[in-house]
Design an enzyme around this catalytic site. Structure first.
Site, PDB file in Angstrom:
ATOM      1  N   CYS A 243     103.375  37.367  39.624  1.00 14.08           N
ATOM      2  CA  CYS A 243     102.244  37.658  39.152  1.00 14.08           C
ATOM      3  C   CYS A 243     101.172  38.403  40.134  1.00 14.08           C
ATOM      4  CB  CYS A 243     101.200  35.992  39.457  1.00 14.08           C
ATOM      5  SG  CYS A 243     101.946  34.590  38.433  1.00 14.08           S
TER       6      CYS A 243
ATOM      7  N   HIS B 236      93.954  37.618  39.488  1.00 12.64           N
ATOM      8  CA  HIS B 236      94.976  36.890  38.481  1.00 12.64           C
ATOM      9  C   HIS B 236      94.369  35.743  37.862  1.00 12.64           C
ATOM     10  CE1 HIS B 236      98.481  35.155  36.928  1.00 12.64           C
ATOM     11  NE2 HIS B 236      98.501  34.396  37.995  1.00 12.64           N
TER      12      HIS B 236
ATOM     13  N   ASN C 299      97.930  32.012  31.700  1.00 12.00           N
ATOM     14  CA  ASN C 299      98.371  33.007  32.497  1.00 12.00           C
ATOM     15  C   ASN C 299      99.414  33.799  32.169  1.00 12.00           C
ATOM     16  OD1 ASN C 299     100.008  33.721  35.001  1.00 12.00           O
ATOM     17  ND2 ASN C 299      99.747  31.753  35.920  1.00 12.00           N
TER      18      ASN C 299
END
Length: 325
Positions: A119, A252, A282
């Site tokens: 990520c 993020h 996500n």
């Protein structure tokens, strides 16, 4: 004259298949897994996500995002001299998703490679591209985050399967005589490997280990909030800036609670945070460029704005970039 890099165009792409929480809950119930819209929203802030159809790869999503970024920058694919793709879900073991994507957009001949920092991957990739431009090794780069995390989700684990989605985001980064990317700050600590990982691998023609994502949510949350604050303060110090100078925080998009916790520590109101996690889930390395493009195309992020990008992911990796749009 000193050489810098600036973002001149952004782009993103989400696969058409959109699953609301209600859609996903119904799909899970058919397999005997219980969840609810209320449970998902309360813990994550996520209301929907996009899943790629069978046969659609990270390079497919990334290529479309790249085309949109090129259009925004007014740059032809043949004029790109560097491609970096951040992904944890490449099309195949090798070659890289970057090489496959390069051929799809017609940018053949320039260096192309993947960066794997989960990520945090886009922040890592952007920092590498900036360094290569500053050194003179490149003048016009495509930096892309692209993921199909739906392929590695365990749909029998309700604590993780509700979190992730597929998508891609991209930027064109060009050489400039004016500073754009002001500072970056990257870190990793391998002792935290086990709290977020996909441990399977290919050997002898078969998959060894478990090829599905595993996460210790509480451990990730606790670590993420702390390191995101640290890297934010570090990158501000490197650039000689203060928290109050930030026009936009683009973190993020993992979990709304992590995002609000980070904003609170930096004394930033949530109306200075670009939030897309509610609609995208996500999307790992794609989440930051997706959110950046959403901010730009909505007119919120404007030329001259001071923007902080920051990510944290498996590895454990984390980092931030401070840039002037």
């Amino acid at each position: 004259m000193r050489r810098y890099s600036r973002i001149t165009g952004t782009g993103s792409f989400l696969p058409p298949k959109r699953l609301s929480n209600a859609d996903l809950v119904a799909q899970l119930a058919a397999d005997g897994v219980e969840s609810s819209d209320e449970w998902i929203v309360e813990r994550t802030g996520i209301r929907a996500r996009h899943f790629a159809e069978t046969g659609v790869t990270s390079s497919d999503l990334g290529a479309e995002a790249a085309r949109r970024a090129l259009d925004a920058a007014g740059v032809a694919a043949k004029d790109i001299d560097l491609i970096i793709v951040a992904t944890s879900t490449p099309d195949m073991v090798f070659p890289s998703a970057a090489c496959i994507l390069q051929n799809k957009i017609g940018a053949n001949g320039c260096p192309a490679f993947d960066v794997q920092a989960v990520c945090s991957g886009f922040v890592y990739a952007l920092t590498v591209a900036d360094a290569m431009i500053k050194s003179g090794a490149a003048s016009r780069a495509l930096v892309i985050g692209a993921e199909v995390f739906s392929r590695i989700i365990d749909f029998k684990d309700r604590t993780t399967c509700v979190l992730f989605g597929d998508g891609a985001g991209a930027v064109v980064l060009e050489a400039s005589d004016e500073p754009g990317l002001l500072a970056s700050d990257l870190h990793a600590d391998g002792k935290h490997v086990d709290i977020l990982c996909t441990p399977g691998h290919v050997c002898g023609g078969i998959v060894l280990g478990d090829p599905l994502l595993k996460m210790d949510g509480q451990a990730v949350f606790k670590l993420a909030v702390g390191v995101l604050e640290e890297t934010a303060r570090a990158v501000l110090a490197k650039a000689g800036k203060q928290e109050s100078d930030i026009d936009w925080l683009i973190p993020h998009q993992a979990n709304i609670r992590i995002m609000t916790g980070t904003a609170k520590k930096l004394k930033l109101p949530m109306d200075k945070v670009i939030v897309t996690v509610d609609q995208h889930g996500n999307t790992s390395a794609a989440s930051i460029p997706l959110a950046l493009d959403a901010g730009v195309r909505s007119g919120r992020v404007k030329p001259g704005d001071l923007v902080m990008l920051e990510g944290v992911g498996g590895g454990f990796t984390w980092g931030s970039v401070l840039l002037k749009m």
